[in-house]
Design an enzyme around this catalytic site. Structure first.
Site, PDB file in Angstrom:
ATOM      1  N   LYS A 112     -33.195 -15.046 -11.847  1.00  0.00           N
ATOM      2  CA  LYS A 112     -33.801 -14.773 -13.160  1.00  0.00           C
ATOM      3  C   LYS A 112     -34.615 -15.994 -13.592  1.00  0.00           C
ATOM      4  O   LYS A 112     -34.140 -17.125 -13.485  1.00  0.00           O
ATOM      5  CB  LYS A 112     -32.722 -14.443 -14.193  1.00  0.00           C
ATOM      6  CG  LYS A 112     -33.299 -14.205 -15.592  1.00  0.00           C
ATOM      7  CD  LYS A 112     -32.342 -13.473 -16.511  1.00  0.00           C
ATOM      8  CE  LYS A 112     -31.270 -14.333 -17.130  1.00  0.00           C
ATOM      9  NZ  LYS A 112     -31.786 -15.435 -17.978  1.00  0.00           N
ATOM     10  N   GLU A 114     -37.397 -17.454 -16.751  1.00  0.00           N
ATOM     11  CA  GLU A 114     -37.832 -17.258 -18.137  1.00  0.00           C
ATOM     12  C   GLU A 114     -39.345 -17.420 -18.257  1.00  0.00           C
ATOM     13  O   GLU A 114     -39.884 -18.464 -17.858  1.00  0.00           O
ATOM     14  CB  GLU A 114     -37.138 -18.277 -19.044  1.00  0.00           C
ATOM     15  CG  GLU A 114     -35.631 -18.112 -19.082  1.00  0.00           C
ATOM     16  CD  GLU A 114     -34.946 -19.088 -20.036  1.00  0.00           C
ATOM     17  OE1 GLU A 114     -35.641 -19.850 -20.748  1.00  0.00           O
ATOM     18  OE2 GLU A 114     -33.710 -19.088 -20.061  1.00  0.00           O
ATOM     19  N   GLU A 181     -34.404 -11.152 -25.115  1.00  0.00           N
ATOM     20  CA  GLU A 181     -33.396 -11.814 -25.965  1.00  0.00           C
ATOM     21  C   GLU A 181     -33.921 -12.001 -27.389  1.00  0.00           C
ATOM     22  O   GLU A 181     -35.032 -12.517 -27.588  1.00  0.00           O
ATOM     23  CB  GLU A 181     -33.060 -13.183 -25.339  1.00  0.00           C
ATOM     24  CG  GLU A 181     -32.033 -13.986 -26.125  1.00  0.00           C
ATOM     25  CD  GLU A 181     -31.439 -15.138 -25.343  1.00  0.00           C
ATOM     26  OE1 GLU A 181     -31.663 -15.261 -24.130  1.00  0.00           O
ATOM     27  OE2 GLU A 181     -30.705 -15.932 -25.975  1.00  0.00           O
TER      28      GLU A 181
HETATM   29  O1  KIV Z   1     -28.031 -17.902 -19.486  1.00  0.00           O
HETATM   30  C1  KIV Z   1     -27.652 -16.812 -19.928  1.00  0.00           C
HETATM   31  O2  KIV Z   1     -26.462 -16.546 -20.098  1.00  0.00           O
HETATM   32  C2  KIV Z   1     -28.659 -15.815 -20.229  1.00  0.00           C
HETATM   33  C3  KIV Z   1     -28.228 -14.628 -21.053  1.00  0.00           C
HETATM   34  C4  KIV Z   1     -28.031 -15.033 -22.453  1.00  0.00           C
HETATM   35  C5  KIV Z   1     -29.158 -13.498 -20.919  1.00  0.00           C
HETATM   36  O3  KIV Z   1     -29.793 -15.965 -19.875  1.00  0.00           O
END
Ligand code: KIV
Length: 263
Positions: A112, A114, A181
């Site tokens: 993931k 950002e 988010e």
């Molecule tokens: O780091 C994390 O836990 C996240 C979530 C809040 C989606 O990115």
């Protein structure tokens, strides 16, 4: 429960079925999450906050993410395992590939990142090399100093339109999931409708395709419960029951309620 894959999540969206995502950082909780049949587990860089006691995710390193990914992977064979690429670990092409490889070899099945439209080339770089990607838009905690704090995003029309363009660009670049988010519920719904890939909300209202919560928040053991989260342990006798209840509440649409949403 069958093992979760990106395509099984995509089929769930197509069928209008919601799924649950939760963060985990170690073997023991990961096993409880597997027992509770949660579809997706996220090794979030939120470990900087809830494991390391830091005030942001910025100091978290790739090696720390890999360490926690290995532990979580040992506890859970069924959930799709996503790991966050931490701050500045995808700043250049070479760093992106090298660091994603470390996390995938630690056990991640998807990484993931950002960012919005500007990140599309990076997403493409990864996906064309066989590394599945989850995007993350809205409040992106790695940019907290640029955003001026942990604030609800996309309240103005222009910012909301840009976020929808961001989600579409990530999807076109090959992302298979997107986290959104802290945005108004109306924008959470619009984003989910704008793309074919599943959108996972946190503080984004009831109409996203899935929900994610930080484990320590939903157990009520973090230092401060965010307004968009809920303490599920309050009403249950064990951690496993609380996590199971969270999954069921997401699938039936009873979580989040209006009190967990932004206008
Ligand atoms: O780091 C994390 O836990 C996240 C979530 C809040 C989606 O990115």
């Amino acid at each position: 429960m069958k093992n979760t894959t990106a395509s099984s999540l995509s089929a769930m969206k197509a069928n209008g079925e919601k799924f649950a995502v939760i963060t985990a950082y170690d073997f023991t909780f990961s096993k409880l999450i597997e027992n509770a049949a949660i579809e997706v587990v996220l090794v979030g860089d939120s470990l900087g906050n809830v494991i390391q006691g830091r005030d942001s995710t910025i100091p978290v390193t790739v090696d720390e993410m890999a360490y926690h990914t290995e532990a979580v992977k040992r506890g859970n064979e069924r959930a799709l395992l996503i790991t966050d690429m931490p701050f500045m670990s995808y700043a250049t092409e070479a760093q992106t590939l090298e660091n994603a490889a470390v996390l995938m070899q630690a056990g991640a099945q998807m990484v993931k990142l950002e960012g919005g439209e500007w990140l599309a080339d990076t997403v493409h770089l990864l996906t064309e090399r066989g590394i599945p990607v989850c995007g993350h838009v809205g409040l992106t905690p790695q940019s907290v100093h640029k955003l001026g704090g942990y604030k609800v995003q996309g309240k103005e029309q222009q910012a909301a339109a840009q976020m929808i363009a961001d989600a579409k660009a990530l999807e076109s670049a090959g992302a298979e999931l997107i986290v959104v988010e802290c945005v108004p519920s109306s924008l959470g719904r619009e984003l989910s409708e704008a793309v074919d890939i599943p959108v996972i909300g946190i503080g984004a209202g009831p109409d996203t395709d899935a929900q994610v919560l930080v484990l320590q928040d939903m157990l009520g053991i973090s230092q401060r419960l965010p307004s968009f989260s809920k303490n599920f342990l309050d009403e249950h006798n064990s951690i496993e029951q609380a996590i199971t209840a969270y999954g069921n509440a997401v699938r039936t649409g009873s979580f989040p309620g209006p009190e967990h949403c932004f206008k």
